[in-house]
Design a protein around this motif. Structure first.
Motif, PDB file in Angstrom:
ATOM      1  N   TRP A 195    -108.494  -4.796  62.092  1.00 46.05           N
ATOM      2  CA  TRP A 195    -108.436  -4.629  63.354  1.00 46.05           C
ATOM      3  C   TRP A 195    -110.008  -3.788  64.063  1.00 46.05           C
ATOM      4  O   TRP A 195    -110.598  -3.910  65.209  1.00 46.05           O
ATOM      5  N   THR A 241    -110.808 -12.009  60.559  1.00 47.88           N
ATOM      6  CA  THR A 241    -110.747 -11.413  59.091  1.00 47.88           C
ATOM      7  C   THR A 241    -109.745 -10.731  59.090  1.00 47.88           C
ATOM      8  O   THR A 241    -109.470 -10.138  58.122  1.00 47.88           O
ATOM      9  N   TYR A 293    -111.554 -10.146  70.732  1.00 46.88           N
ATOM     10  CA  TYR A 293    -111.161  -9.047  70.018  1.00 46.88           C
ATOM     11  C   TYR A 293    -110.127 -10.038  69.392  1.00 46.88           C
ATOM     12  O   TYR A 293    -109.825  -9.667  68.080  1.00 46.88           O
ATOM     13  N   GLN A 294    -108.838 -10.461  69.681  1.00 46.06           N
ATOM     14  CA  GLN A 294    -107.639 -11.540  69.402  1.00 46.06           C
ATOM     15  C   GLN A 294    -108.270 -12.508  67.869  1.00 46.06           C
ATOM     16  O   GLN A 294    -107.535 -12.743  67.050  1.00 46.06           O
ATOM     17  N   HIS A 295    -109.320 -13.308  69.047  1.00 45.50           N
ATOM     18  CA  HIS A 295    -109.984 -14.003  67.388  1.00 45.50           C
ATOM     19  C   HIS A 295    -110.800 -14.016  66.400  1.00 45.50           C
ATOM     20  O   HIS A 295    -110.510 -14.206  65.300  1.00 45.50           O
ATOM     21  N   ALA A 296    -111.512 -12.838  66.646  1.00 46.83           N
ATOM     22  CA  ALA A 296    -111.974 -11.738  65.790  1.00 46.83           C
ATOM     23  C   ALA A 296    -110.858 -11.442  64.953  1.00 46.83           C
ATOM     24  O   ALA A 296    -111.373 -11.224  63.328  1.00 46.83           O
ATOM     25  N   LEU A 297    -109.740 -10.757  65.226  1.00 44.25           N
ATOM     26  CA  LEU A 297    -108.834  -9.686  64.716  1.00 44.25           C
ATOM     27  C   LEU A 297    -108.608 -11.189  63.825  1.00 44.25           C
ATOM     28  O   LEU A 297    -107.536 -11.206  62.870  1.00 44.25           O
ATOM     29  N   THR A 346    -112.598  -4.332  61.778  1.00 43.93           N
ATOM     30  CA  THR A 346    -113.572  -5.363  62.323  1.00 43.93           C
ATOM     31  C   THR A 346    -113.614  -5.877  63.510  1.00 43.93           C
ATOM     32  O   THR A 346    -114.867  -6.128  63.866  1.00 43.93           O
ATOM     33  N   ALA A 347    -112.671  -6.009  64.153  1.00 45.89           N
ATOM     34  CA  ALA A 347    -111.961  -6.729  64.763  1.00 45.89           C
ATOM     35  C   ALA A 347    -113.036  -6.151  66.309  1.00 45.89           C
ATOM     36  O   ALA A 347    -113.318  -6.913  67.114  1.00 45.89           O
ATOM     37  N   GLU A 348    -112.654  -5.147  66.429  1.00 43.99           N
ATOM     38  CA  GLU A 348    -112.803  -4.213  67.671  1.00 43.99           C
ATOM     39  C   GLU A 348    -114.747  -4.085  66.914  1.00 43.99           C
ATOM     40  O   GLU A 348    -115.889  -4.183  68.472  1.00 43.99           O
ATOM     41  N   ALA A 398    -117.721 -13.163  62.617  1.00 44.18           N
ATOM     42  CA  ALA A 398    -116.959 -12.843  62.601  1.00 44.18           C
ATOM     43  C   ALA A 398    -117.174 -13.317  60.904  1.00 44.18           C
ATOM     44  O   ALA A 398    -116.668 -13.050  59.715  1.00 44.18           O
ATOM     45  N   HIS A 453    -102.843 -13.502  57.384  1.00 42.44           N
ATOM     46  CA  HIS A 453    -104.986 -14.144  57.564  1.00 42.44           C
ATOM     47  C   HIS A 453    -104.572 -14.373  56.480  1.00 42.44           C
ATOM     48  O   HIS A 453    -105.300 -14.742  55.484  1.00 42.44           O
TER      49      HIS A 453
END
Length: 211
Positions: free
Chosen positions: A42, A39, A32-36, A44-46, A82, A126
């Motif tokens: 939040w 991107t 999740y943190q990597h996706a956050l 989208t990361a989920e 991602a 970001h």
């Protein structure tokens, strides 16, 4: 440690649901943190986290029986997810406008302020990452924020270790330059020579890695 990691790998590969649940408990936060970071969103990361584990379950039979931790494998899947998500977010609206804000109640004021501050910080980080090339951004997030070593990052992305080193070096240099540029722009408002806003946040991963 290596034996337990290989044991989990074999159990996941065999389709043992309990093993996959253990894998989720261990690695979901990292995915999740990597996706956050990649991107900046939040929600989208989920979604990416869910899609990553779904893809991993479907691809479990292709795992090698040996290889240690499955975390690099999962982060590699998340990286591709991602990038697909980023293509659909090129023209996204302002980050804060997409969040669901809780009712403004006096007792919860500190919580609301904290959520807004977190959103601003994430948006600033970001923004700096978005100025990097995609390959540089992926290597940086895996090595610096997700804590993978060069070999694990190479395995996750399917590239040579030397390529990981060169991309990470370029990413660091660019972030340092972005931080300097942001600091110069903020100097009239900065107190006692301190960096503020995006400059301080953009410089953070470089400092953590080189300290």
């Amino acid at each position: 440690m290596r034996d337990s990691e290989n044991d989990l790998r074999e159990r996941v590969r065999a389709g043992e649901r309990g093993a996959f649940a253990e894998l989720y408990e261990t690695c979901a936060g990292s995915v999740y943190q990597h996706a956050l970071w990649l991107t900046g969103d939040w929600a989208t990361a989920e979604d990416i986290m869910s899609e990553t584990f779904l893809t991993a379950w479907r691809a479990r039979e292709r795992l090698h029986t040996e290889g240690g931790s499955l975390r690099p494998w999962l982060l590699g899947i998340a990286t591709h997810k991602a990038e697909n998500a980023r293509r659909g977010l090129r023209r996204r609206v302002a980050f804060l406008a997409r969040q669901r804000h809780p009712p403004v109640v006096a007792d919860f004021a500190p919580e609301v302020v904290g959520r807004i501050d977190d959103a601003r910080r994430l948006d600033a980080v970001h923004g700096a990452l978005d100025r990097l090339r995609r390959h540089e951004r992926e290597v940086l997030t895996l090595c610096v924020w997700s804590g993978l070593d060069y070999q694990q990052t190479a395995d996750a992305l399917g590239i040579p270790v030397g390529t990981v080193r060169s991309r990470l070096s370029r990413a660091r240099a660019k972030l340092a330059r972005f931080a300097d540029e942001a600091q110069k722009k903020s100097e009239p408002r900065a107190a006692r020579g301190e960096m503020t806003g995006e400059a301080a946040i953009a410089a953070l991963p470089v400092r953590e890695e080189t300290a």
